[in-house]
Design a protein around this motif. Structure first.
Motif, PDB file in Angstrom:
ATOM      1  N   ARG A 128       0.846  -1.188   0.000  1.00 38.72           N
ATOM      2  CA  ARG A 128       0.000   0.000   0.000  1.00 38.72           C
ATOM      3  C   ARG A 128       0.881   1.237   0.000  1.00 38.72           C
ATOM      4  NH1 ARG A 128      -3.824  -0.521   4.850  1.00 38.72           N
ATOM      5  NH2 ARG A 128      -4.470   1.481   4.034  1.00 38.72           N
ATOM      6  N   ARG A 129       0.329   2.326  -0.473  1.00 34.71           N
ATOM      7  CA  ARG A 129       1.072   3.583  -0.536  1.00 34.71           C
ATOM      8  C   ARG A 129       0.279   4.687   0.154  1.00 34.71           C
ATOM      9  NH1 ARG A 129       5.426   3.501  -4.020  1.00 34.71           N
ATOM     10  NH2 ARG A 129       5.608   1.542  -5.124  1.00 34.71           N
ATOM     11  N   ARG A 130       1.013   5.632   0.710  1.00 38.44           N
ATOM     12  CA  ARG A 130       0.398   6.780   1.370  1.00 38.44           C
ATOM     13  C   ARG A 130       0.199   7.866   0.312  1.00 38.44           C
ATOM     14  NH1 ARG A 130       3.307   6.748   5.677  1.00 38.44           N
ATOM     15  NH2 ARG A 130       1.694   5.769   6.905  1.00 38.44           N
ATOM     16  N   VAL A 131      -1.050   8.091  -0.050  1.00 37.49           N
ATOM     17  CA  VAL A 131      -1.387   9.027  -1.121  1.00 37.49           C
ATOM     18  C   VAL A 131      -1.893  10.327  -0.490  1.00 37.49           C
ATOM     19  CG1 VAL A 131      -2.820   9.390  -3.166  1.00 37.49           C
ATOM     20  CG2 VAL A 131      -1.994   7.104  -2.635  1.00 37.49           C
ATOM     21  N   SER A 132      -1.230  11.435  -0.823  1.00 43.02           N
ATOM     22  CA  SER A 132      -1.659  12.736  -0.305  1.00 43.02           C
ATOM     23  C   SER A 132      -2.946  13.154  -1.021  1.00 43.02           C
ATOM     24  CB  SER A 132      -0.565  13.775  -0.539  1.00 43.02           C
ATOM     25  OG  SER A 132      -0.491  14.102  -1.912  1.00 43.02           O
ATOM     26  N   PRO A 133      -3.660  14.131  -0.459  1.00 44.40           N
ATOM     27  CA  PRO A 133      -4.882  14.594  -1.121  1.00 44.40           C
ATOM     28  C   PRO A 133      -4.624  15.114  -2.550  1.00 44.40           C
ATOM     29  CG  PRO A 133      -4.843  15.385   1.135  1.00 44.40           C
ATOM     30  CD  PRO A 133      -3.507  14.743   0.874  1.00 44.40           C
ATOM     31  N   GLU A 134      -3.497  15.803  -2.749  1.00 44.17           N
ATOM     32  CA  GLU A 134      -3.184  16.323  -4.082  1.00 44.17           C
ATOM     33  C   GLU A 134      -2.924  15.184  -5.066  1.00 44.17           C
ATOM     34  OE1 GLU A 134      -1.366  17.319  -1.331  1.00 44.17           O
ATOM     35  OE2 GLU A 134      -2.463  19.182  -0.992  1.00 44.17           O
ATOM     36  N   GLU A 135      -2.158  14.182  -4.613  1.00 43.78           N
ATOM     37  CA  GLU A 135      -1.881  13.035  -5.481  1.00 43.78           C
ATOM     38  C   GLU A 135      -3.143  12.234  -5.750  1.00 43.78           C
ATOM     39  OE1 GLU A 135       2.727  12.288  -4.045  1.00 43.78           O
ATOM     40  OE2 GLU A 135       1.053  11.585  -2.818  1.00 43.78           O
ATOM     41  N   VAL A 141       2.414   9.014 -10.953  1.00 44.99           N
ATOM     42  CA  VAL A 141       1.904   9.693  -9.755  1.00 44.99           C
ATOM     43  C   VAL A 141       1.770   8.691  -8.615  1.00 44.99           C
ATOM     44  CG1 VAL A 141      -0.079  10.896  -8.750  1.00 44.99           C
ATOM     45  CG2 VAL A 141       0.731  11.526 -11.021  1.00 44.99           C
ATOM     46  N   TYR A 142       1.165   7.537  -8.882  1.00 46.43           N
ATOM     47  CA  TYR A 142       0.947   6.547  -7.820  1.00 46.43           C
ATOM     48  C   TYR A 142       2.267   6.000  -7.279  1.00 46.43           C
ATOM     49  CZ  TYR A 142      -0.660   2.496  -5.261  1.00 46.43           C
ATOM     50  OH  TYR A 142      -0.878   1.574  -4.275  1.00 46.43           O
TER      51      TYR A 142
END
Length: 114
Positions: free
Chosen positions: A31-38, A88-89
């Motif tokens: 799993r990855r930590r995705v920021s709101p912008e990403e 991006v991901y």
């Protein structure tokens, strides 16, 4: 699509840039930590991909356009958007697994005992 499943790993042919050269890279199912912008960028790219896919499907069903040798321009655009989506991901930091966290704690304890 240029994705291959090998055991528990996914192999993506990912570009170094959105429209750059392709390199092979093994990506685990972490799993990855995705920021709101990403997250918003991934969402917008996903909608654009869906739109182009729908338009391409409708065009193929109606057989209106005949494109010569090579890939259809919509397919090329879809592939570019998919590449950007992966860039991006994959730029998001991975979330450490439970095993990683336990090893980190045990490693710190062992270092403190010395």
């Amino acid at each position: 699509m240029s994705t291959t499943v090998t055991g528990d790993k996914l192999i993506f042919a990912t570009p170094s840039e959105c429209v750059g050269h392709w390199t092979r890279r093994a990506v685990g199912q972490r799993r990855r930590r995705v920021s709101p912008e990403e997250g918003r960028a991934i969402e917008i790219l996903g909608h654009a991909i869906e739109y182009l896919e729908d338009e391409f499907a409708l065009e193929c069903m109606s057989r209106q356009a005949h494109v010569g040798v090579g890939m259809h321009p919509r397919v090329v655009a879809i592939e570019i958007l998919k590449k950007c989506n992966r860039v991006v991901y994959l730029s998001c930091p991975e979330i450490p697994t439970l095993g990683d966290r336990i090893r980190g704690v045990l490693g710190r304890r062992r270092a403190g005992e010395r």
